[in-house]
Write an enzyme that holds these catalytic residues in place. Structure first.
Site, PDB file in Angstrom:
ATOM      1  N   ASP A  90      76.141  39.777   2.589  1.00 18.50           N
ATOM      2  CA  ASP A  90      76.505  39.079   1.014  1.00 18.50           C
ATOM      3  C   ASP A  90      76.040  38.811   0.431  1.00 18.50           C
ATOM      4  OD1 ASP A  90      75.644  37.083   3.343  1.00 18.50           O
ATOM      5  OD2 ASP A  90      78.080  36.098   4.089  1.00 18.50           O
ATOM      6  N   HIS A 129      73.882  38.874   9.719  1.00 17.75           N
ATOM      7  CA  HIS A 129      73.233  38.075  11.678  1.00 17.75           C
ATOM      8  C   HIS A 129      74.328  38.486  12.271  1.00 17.75           C
ATOM      9  CE1 HIS A 129      69.917  36.595   8.514  1.00 17.75           C
ATOM     10  NE2 HIS A 129      70.505  35.445   7.856  1.00 17.75           N
TER      11      HIS A 129
END
Length: 498
Positions: free
Chosen positions: A240, A82
């Site tokens: 991730d 993000h």
């Protein structure tokens, strides 16, 4: 022997793993970098710190490497999701990166809803508009820093920028793009509709690639400074959480992951992109081709424990801090903690809410507070598991990775609260191992990610739920679920004092 390198660009540090063809971690290096928090709700980092520390980590990794650098065939990446990195026409960074845990964009989230519509946004992106996502950050910069925004020609996410600096090639993989609120998740393409409605040039969006796709080789300067070769192949990598899932073998239906890092994640594999969770959990493209995963997030999972240690036990290790929790009964003698210290994402999506200790008693010692913190983190993660179970998913076995897998008492706590068997891996490297698996598959060591994961991932121990503990935690969980509603208005009133 052949090798690959997995680079995990986290929020507090970059971890670099050297993995051999048998899936064994030969060496790992970690390099930290600072967080920039100019005011409450702000969270930024200097992308140059990521690059410098990644190069330093690679250099250290090669320092004692006894083999031929040519044997290191590939590199891939995992990265914090993000975060907004804005680049000018020369691909130079315009401003500090705004991170996933930055909560300044509430007004911009409302703007997305007002212009695009909640239902239409969910139809396209599979996710609600939340402060942590990339699109609201773009809108914030456009509104508050218009001169800088006019300079922007591309945006990328953190690991994409590091990869660009290592290869000179600019891309974004689907699993990270899914966390921007600009990707049509089912169709795997940037949404012209969202860009047009919000007045954003779709050319800001970089070229999309698969996570295992080769995107270049190391540029000469990086190869020389690290000790690698310019023939080292570089693969796109993934978000991730997608890489954490790959590194834990979450590559088929029925597989579920609990990852406790700075944030906490409960993630389950989805074979298709057509399920409807109505935005209650995240729905992203996987690092595996044409696959997806759904995910619930606790913003301050491991961070809750780090905050507590740094505030009340700064000179002690985590092992020392947790040493006495098995002396404390379930429920921490009537003490309950909610881990909302930076807001919350699942199931509330609330940037204003803050944490609480409920039931503080004069008999409570530090060890009671520590156990309450662990239980509160786990209760928050259980809210996501409850959503999955209520949607009809069967969750009876969960692979636990991250900080929550390093303490036996906490693993048993997870088994009891989740009412599921908890699997600890023999070599738990999380997203870094997922990145290494992507590199190994990209180098064609294996025919599939799943085949590679089966070779690289070995289970260590399974923790099974204890029925009497399950019953106690079920009762406590019902109390925990009431705290949010009873403290929400109080926290809204306290905002002006922050």
């Amino acid at each position: 022997m052949k090798y690959v390198i997995g680079i995990d660009l986290g929020t507090s540090a970059v971890k670099v793993l050297l993995v051999n063809q048998n899936g064994e971690v030969e060496r790992e290096v970690s390099k930290s970098y600072p967080l920039i928090q100019a005011r409450s709700g702000y969270s930024e980092q200097d992308p140059e710190d990521w690059v410098e520390q990644t190069v330093a980590g690679l250099t250290d990794l090669l320092t004692d490497f006894s083999g031929d650098p040519v044997e290191i065939e590939g590199i891939s990446f995992s990265g914090q999701m993000h975060g907004l990195v804005l680049l000018n026409e020369n691909n130079q960074v315009i401003r500090n990166a705004i991170l996933w845990n930055d909560t300044r964009t509430s007004a911009e989230c409302q703007e997305v809803y007002d212009v695009v519509g909640k239902e239409r946004l969910l139809n396209i992106t599979k996710n609600p508009a939340l402060e942590g996502f990339t699109l609201p950050k773009l809108l914030w910069v456009r509104k508050h820093e218009p001169d800088l925004f006019r300079m922007a020609r591309k945006f990328v996410l953190p690991k994409d920028y590091v990869r660009y600096r290592l290869t000179g090639q600019l891309h974004m993989d689907y699993s990270d793009a899914a966390g921007t609120l600009l990707l049509n998740v089912s169709e795997k393409k940037w949404s012209h509709e969202i860009c047009e409605l919000l007045g954003l040039d779709i050319k800001l969006c970089p070229q999309l690639v698969e996570s295992h796709e080769e995107v270049g080789t190391l540029i000469e300067d990086i190869a020389k400074s690290t000790g690698l070769t310019s023939k080292t192949r570089v693969f796109a990598g993934g978000a991730d959480n997608a890489c954490g899932a790959i590194g834990a073998g979450i590559l088929e239906e029925g597989k579920t992951l609990c990852s406790i890092g700075t944030s906490g994640v409960v993630l389950t594999y989805e074979a298709t992109g057509d399920k409807d969770f109505q935005g209650r959990v995240h729905y992203f493209n996987h690092g595996a081709s044409d696959a997806f995963y759904t995910m619930g997030v606790t913003l301050a999972a491991g961070y809750s424990l780090t905050w507590f240690k740094d505030t009340f036990a700064k000179q002690e290790s985590f092992e020392e801090l947790l040493a006495a929790i098995d002396d404390v009964p379930i429920g921490a003698s009537g003490l309950l903690y909610t881990p909302y210290i930076v807001g919350e994402r699942t199931p509330y999506a609330d940037a204003t809410i803050r944490g609480s200790f409920i039931g503080v008693d004069s008999s409570h010692e530090r060890k009671h507070f520590v156990r309450a913190v662990l239980e509160g983190i786990t209760f928050s993660l259980h809210e996501s598991i409850t959503i999955f179970k209520n949607s009809g998913k069967k969750i009876d076995t969960i692979v636990s990775i991250g900080g929550g897998a390093k303490n036996d008492e906490w693993l048993q706590m997870q088994a009891d609260i989740f009412n599921a068997s908890i699997v600890r891996l023999q070599s738990e490297q999380g997203p870094g191992m997922g990145a290494a698996i992507l590199a190994a598959y990209g180098c064609r060591w294996f025919n599939s990610l799943k085949e590679c994961a089966e070779q690289f991932i070995i289970e260590d121990r399974t923790f099974t739920p204890i029925p009497e503990n399950v019953a106690k935690y079920k009762e406590l969980f019902s109390i925990y679920q009431e705290v949010y509603g009873k403290t929400k208005e109080l926290n809204q009133q306290l905002v002006k004092f922050r």
